[in-house]
Design a protein around this motif. Structure first.
Motif, PDB file in Angstrom:
ATOM      1  N   HIS A  22      43.726  67.367  75.740  1.00 49.12           N
ATOM      2  CA  HIS A  22      43.884  66.190  76.604  1.00 49.12           C
ATOM      3  C   HIS A  22      44.544  65.085  75.791  1.00 49.12           C
ATOM      4  O   HIS A  22      44.121  64.787  74.676  1.00 49.12           O
ATOM      5  N   VAL A  23      45.564  64.451  76.377  1.00 45.05           N
ATOM      6  CA  VAL A  23      46.216  63.318  75.735  1.00 45.05           C
ATOM      7  C   VAL A  23      45.608  62.050  76.312  1.00 45.05           C
ATOM      8  O   VAL A  23      45.551  61.878  77.529  1.00 45.05           O
ATOM      9  N   VAL A  24      45.144  61.162  75.434  1.00 37.62           N
ATOM     10  CA  VAL A  24      44.497  59.923  75.860  1.00 37.62           C
ATOM     11  C   VAL A  24      45.450  58.755  75.614  1.00 37.62           C
ATOM     12  O   VAL A  24      45.961  58.576  74.502  1.00 37.62           O
ATOM     13  N   LYS A  25      45.676  57.981  76.672  1.00 35.20           N
ATOM     14  CA  LYS A  25      46.523  56.794  76.598  1.00 35.20           C
ATOM     15  C   LYS A  25      45.741  55.630  77.199  1.00 35.20           C
ATOM     16  O   LYS A  25      45.274  55.720  78.336  1.00 35.20           O
ATOM     17  N   ARG A  26      45.554  54.581  76.422  1.00 31.78           N
ATOM     18  CA  ARG A  26      44.792  53.402  76.866  1.00 31.78           C
ATOM     19  C   ARG A  26      43.390  53.791  77.335  1.00 31.78           C
ATOM     20  O   ARG A  26      42.928  53.376  78.393  1.00 31.78           O
ATOM     21  N   ASN A  27      42.748  54.653  76.568  1.00 23.32           N
ATOM     22  CA  ASN A  27      41.371  55.111  76.827  1.00 23.32           C
ATOM     23  C   ASN A  27      41.209  55.895  78.126  1.00 23.32           C
ATOM     24  O   ASN A  27      40.107  56.000  78.652  1.00 23.32           O
ATOM     25  N   LYS A  28      42.294  56.447  78.658  1.00 27.01           N
ATOM     26  CA  LYS A  28      42.226  57.283  79.859  1.00 27.01           C
ATOM     27  C   LYS A  28      43.030  58.549  79.626  1.00 27.01           C
ATOM     28  O   LYS A  28      44.051  58.537  78.936  1.00 27.01           O
ATOM     29  N   ARG A  29      42.556  59.625  80.209  1.00 27.49           N
ATOM     30  CA  ARG A  29      43.319  60.862  80.114  1.00 27.49           C
ATOM     31  C   ARG A  29      44.653  60.693  80.844  1.00 27.49           C
ATOM     32  O   ARG A  29      44.697  60.259  81.988  1.00 27.49           O
ATOM     33  N   ALA A  30      45.725  61.042  80.155  1.00 25.39           N
ATOM     34  CA  ALA A  30      47.051  60.870  80.731  1.00 25.39           C
ATOM     35  C   ALA A  30      47.758  62.203  80.968  1.00 25.39           C
ATOM     36  O   ALA A  30      48.600  62.304  81.853  1.00 25.39           O
TER      37      ALA A  30
ATOM     38  N   ILE B 140      43.571  64.119  71.959  1.00 26.54           N
ATOM     39  CA  ILE B 140      44.467  63.501  70.987  1.00 26.54           C
ATOM     40  C   ILE B 140      44.970  62.200  71.611  1.00 26.54           C
ATOM     41  O   ILE B 140      45.182  62.130  72.813  1.00 26.54           O
ATOM     42  N   THR B 141      45.135  61.184  70.800  1.00 21.46           N
ATOM     43  CA  THR B 141      45.617  59.906  71.316  1.00 21.46           C
ATOM     44  C   THR B 141      47.135  59.820  71.171  1.00 21.46           C
ATOM     45  O   THR B 141      47.735  60.497  70.319  1.00 21.46           O
ATOM     46  N   ILE B 142      47.712  58.968  71.966  1.00 21.85           N
ATOM     47  CA  ILE B 142      49.153  58.725  71.878  1.00 21.85           C
ATOM     48  C   ILE B 142      49.508  58.194  70.488  1.00 21.85           C
ATOM     49  O   ILE B 142      50.520  58.588  69.906  1.00 21.85           O
ATOM     50  N   SER B 143      48.672  57.330  69.961  1.00 26.52           N
ATOM     51  CA  SER B 143      48.970  56.764  68.637  1.00 26.52           C
ATOM     52  C   SER B 143      48.990  57.848  67.560  1.00 26.52           C
ATOM     53  O   SER B 143      49.812  57.795  66.638  1.00 26.52           O
TER      54      SER B 143
END
Length: 89
Positions: A28-36, A5-8
């Motif tokens: 997995h949370v993705v932030k700026r195309n990286k797993r965060a 899932i993305t932050i947005s």
């Protein structure tokens, strides 16, 4: 496929987005195309926490080691017998 899932999406949909993804398992949370980060259900989190012995402030290394759960399958008697056999050669 990987559950991400993305932050947005979280910002846009909030908890509903998280709930939808958790139905498929850890997310997995993705932030700026990286797993965060990884989001777990409460049940999964409690299962993971229960597997680890607690670490208390002031605990010595020996106390921590003794507090670890046993993962071996040999009995103490079997280990003692093996040690005795090694020592008597």
């Amino acid at each position: 496929m990987e559950n991400t899932i993305t932050i947005s999406e979280i910002k846009r949909r909030g908890m509903a987005a998280i709930t939808d993804h958790l139905r498929l398992g850890p997310t997995h949370v993705v932030k700026r195309n990286k797993r965060a980060a990884v989001i777990l259900s409460e049940d999964e989190y409690q299962r993971l926490v229960a597997q680890h012995a607690p670490h208390l402030p002031g605990m010595t290394a020996l106390e921590w080691l003794i507090a670890q759960p046993s993962t071996g399958s040999r009995s103490r008697a079997a280990i003692d017998a093996d040690l005795q056999a090694e020592r008597s050669w």
